[in-house]
Design a protein around this motif. Structure first.
Motif, PDB file in Angstrom:
ATOM      1  N   ARG A  43       0.835  -1.191   0.000  1.00  0.00           N
ATOM      2  CA  ARG A  43       0.000   0.000   0.000  1.00  0.00           C
ATOM      3  C   ARG A  43       0.875   1.248   0.000  1.00  0.00           C
ATOM      4  NH1 ARG A  43      -5.041  -0.797   3.690  1.00  0.00           N
ATOM      5  NH2 ARG A  43      -5.301  -2.463   2.175  1.00  0.00           N
ATOM      6  N   TRP A  44       1.957   1.186   0.789  1.00  0.00           N
ATOM      7  CA  TRP A  44       2.883   2.319   0.810  1.00  0.00           C
ATOM      8  C   TRP A  44       3.496   2.506  -0.575  1.00  0.00           C
ATOM      9  CZ3 TRP A  44       8.103   2.061  -0.361  1.00  0.00           C
ATOM     10  CH2 TRP A  44       8.794   3.268  -0.207  1.00  0.00           C
ATOM     11  N   PHE A  45       3.844   1.408  -1.218  1.00  0.00           N
ATOM     12  CA  PHE A  45       4.547   1.494  -2.497  1.00  0.00           C
ATOM     13  C   PHE A  45       3.679   2.137  -3.575  1.00  0.00           C
ATOM     14  CE2 PHE A  45       5.968  -0.218  -6.583  1.00  0.00           C
ATOM     15  CZ  PHE A  45       7.302   0.143  -6.534  1.00  0.00           C
ATOM     16  N   THR A  46       2.448   1.653  -3.716  1.00  0.00           N
ATOM     17  CA  THR A  46       1.624   2.163  -4.802  1.00  0.00           C
ATOM     18  C   THR A  46       0.696   3.282  -4.347  1.00  0.00           C
ATOM     19  OG1 THR A  46      -0.034   0.503  -4.339  1.00  0.00           O
ATOM     20  CG2 THR A  46       1.584  -0.037  -6.028  1.00  0.00           C
ATOM     21  N   GLY A  47       0.502   3.382  -3.045  1.00  0.00           N
ATOM     22  CA  GLY A  47      -0.425   4.383  -2.544  1.00  0.00           C
ATOM     23  C   GLY A  47      -1.875   4.003  -2.786  1.00  0.00           C
TER      24      GLY A  47
END
Lengths: 191, 254
Positions: free
Chosen positions: B249-253
Motif C-alpha cells: 500500500r505504501w509502495f503504490t499508494g
C-alpha cells in the motif's frame, strides 16, 4: 517516469534530495512550478492517481526544480494523445516564458518543433546527420494559434520536404529499406 | 462493476467448508469404527487439545520462538546479501551460480550436517531454518533490486547520485514488492526448518512432540501438535502477510 511511492510534491523535490540541497529553500519553488503546470491541489496525489499528461507535467517540474543549465527532452510527449500533447506544448511555452531555459528537444512532430523552437536542426538517419539548421522567426510569447498562420505551415512543409529528401538519399544506400524510421527533428529553444 | 464481495461470503464460506470437512471426518471415523491410534476423530483431537493445552503451548512457544528468530535472521541476511551482490558485480559472478545451485538441491537433506557442526542446541536448529528460508529472500530481493525501473536509475545517474543514494532512494523501494513476497515464503520455510531440525535433535518443541509420540502410537497427541503447528505457522504467515499488504500500500499508494 515518476516514483510510484512518492506523491507529486516529493517527486518534484526528488533531485533536491539526491543533490543534498536544503529542502526548505526549494519548497516554494516546487509549489510555484506545480502551479505553473496547473497541478495545484494535486501535491499529495500519487502518480497512479494522475493522467499521463499530468505525470509528464510533474516530470517537467522535477527537471526544473534544481535549476539545471539545460533541459534535455527526448520525445517527452510522444506517448500522449494529440489533445494532451497540445496542452503540454502550451505548458512548455509558458514555462519557457517564465524561466527562459535552454532546451534540447527531440521530436518526430514537425509541428511541435516549429511551435516550440527558436532553432530546428533537421536530422536524417543512417548515419544520423544534421542536414539543415532552420531559425524559427515567430516572436514570443507564442501560443498554439500561430500554427494556423501561413508562415507556420510554410516552414512545416519546408522541413517536411527536407526530411523526405533525407529519406530519399537513405533509400539509395545499399541495405537501407524503405521502412526506415522517420527522421528526427531536433530543436533547441535557446535563450 | 461488482463491488467488494460480502464478508459473510469471503470469511463465512471457508469456515463453513472447514466445519463440513470436520463433520465428514467425524462421521467416517465413527461409522467405520476406526481405532483412535490410526485416525482419531476431530472431537477427540479437540478434547486432547484442551486437556493438554499448557503442555502444547510450552512446546509451541519453543518452536515458535525459534521459527521467528530464523525468519528474522533469514530476511535480514537475505536482504543485506542481495544489496551487496547488487553493488559488487564481482561478488555476484562468484556467488550467484552457487546460490542458484543451492536452490536446486533439497536443502532439507543437509539438516543432519548442521547438527553435526553446530551441536544439538537451538542454535543449530535456528541456523538450519535460517539457511532454508534465506535463499528465496536473497534471490527474490536480488531480482527486485536489479529490475528497478531503468529510467529511475538513469534519473539518479543524471543527478550524479552515488551508488548508495541510488540503492537507498530507488533500488530498495522498487525491490520492496519482491522482498515482501519472498518474506511470505520465508515465513513458511522457517517453520518447516525448525520442525525438521526438531525431528533430528531436540528435547522440546512441536517437532519433537510429534516425533516422540509416533513410536508410542499417541496419534491423538500428534494431531493436537499438528494443529498447534498450524496455529504457529498461520500466525507467523498472517503477521508477515499483513505487513506485506501495508508495504504494498505504501509502495503504490493504492
Amino acid at each position: 517516469m515518476l516514483l510510484p511511492w512518492k506523491n507529486v510534491l516529493e517527486n518534484v523535490l526528488f533531485p533536491i534530495r539526491i543533490l543534498r540541497r536544503p529542502r526548505s529553500e526549494y519548497i516554494d519553488r516546487a509549489h510555484a512550478l506545480i502551479e505553473l503546470v496547473g497541478l495545484t491541489g494535486f501535491e499529495d496525489k500519487r502518480p497512479h492517481e494522475l493522467s499521463g499528461g499530468m505525470r509528464q507535467r510533474v516530470a517537467i517540474c522535477r527537471a526544473l526544480i534544481y535549476d539545471p543549465d539545460i533541459l534535455l527532452m527526448d520525445e517527452p510527449f510522444s506517448a500522449l494523445d494529440a489533445i494532451t500533447r497540445d496542452e503540454m506544448n502550451d505548458a512548455l511555452l509558458d514555462i519557457w516564458q517564465r524561466y527562459t531555459k535552454t532546451a534540447l528537444f527531440v521530436t518526430h512532430s514537425i509541428r511541435e518543433a516549429v511551435l516550440l523552437a527558436d532553432r530546428v536542426l533537421v536530422m536524417t538517419n543512417r548515419p544520423s546527420t544534421i542536414i539543415e539548421d532552420v531559425t524559427i522567426p515567430f516572436v514570443r510569447p507564442r501560443t498554439n494559434e500561430i500554427s494556423e498562420t501561413p508562415e507556420f505551415m510554410q516552414i512545416c512543409s519546408y522541413l517536411r520536404s527536407l526530411i523526405e529528401q533525407g529519406h530519399g538519399r537513405g533509400r539509395q544506400n545499399p541495405g537501407t529499406r524503405a521502412t526506415v524510421r522517420k527522421s528526427r527533428v531536433v530543436q533547441g529553444t535557446g535563450r | 462493476m461488482r463491488g467488494r464481495p460480502q464478508l459473510s461470503r469471503t470469511v463465512g464460506l471457508p469456515i463453513a467448508t472447514a466445519v463440513m470437512l470436520c463433520v465428514l471426518w467425524q462421521i467416517i471415523v465413527t461409522a467405520n469404527g476406526i481405532p483412535e491410534y490410526i485416525l482419531p476423530a476431530p472431537f477427540d483431537v479437540g478434547r486432547t487439545l484442551l486437556a493438554s493445552l499448557p503442555n502444547l503451548l510450552a512446546h509451541a512457544s519453543i518452536s515458535g520462538t525459534e521459527a521467528v528468530a530464523a525468519f528474522l535472521l533469514a530476511t535480514l541476511l537475505g536482504f543485506v546479501a542481495a544489496a551487496v551482490l547488487t553493488y559488487s558485480p564481482l561478488l555476484r559472478d562468484i556467488f550467484y551460480p552457487a546460490i542458484v545451485g543451492f536452490q536446486l538441491i533439497p536443502k532439507v537433506a543437509l539438516a543432519p550436517l548442521f547438527i553435526v557442526w553446530l551441536g544439538t542446541e537451538s542454535a543449530s536448529r535456528i541456523t538450519f531454518a535460517t539457511f532454508l528460508s534465506f535463499f528465496p529472500v536473497l534471490i527474490s530481493t536480488l531480482t527486485g533490486l536489479q529490475n528497478a525501473d531503468p529510467t529511475a536509475v538513469r534519473l539518479c545517474r543524471s543527478l550524479t547520485a552515488s551508488d548508495w543514494q541510488t540503492l537507498v532512494s530507488v533500488r530498495i523501494p522498487f525491490s520492496l514488492p519482491y522482498f515482501l513476497s519472498a518474506t511470505k515464503v520465508a515465513a513458511t520455510l522457517a517453520v518447516t526448518g525448525i520442525v525438521v531440525a526438531e525431528f533430528i535433535t531436540a528435547n522440546a518443541g512441536l517437532g519433537f512432540l510429534i516425533l516422540s509420540s509416533g513410536p508410542r502410537m499417541e496419534t491423538l497427541t500428534i494431531f493436537a501438535a499438528i494443529f498447534m503447528l498450524c496455529i504457529v505457522g498461520l500466525s507467523l504467515y498472517g503477521t508477515v502477510a499483513l505487513l506485506e499488504r501495508a508495504g504494498r500500500r505504501w509502495f503504490t499508494g493504492a
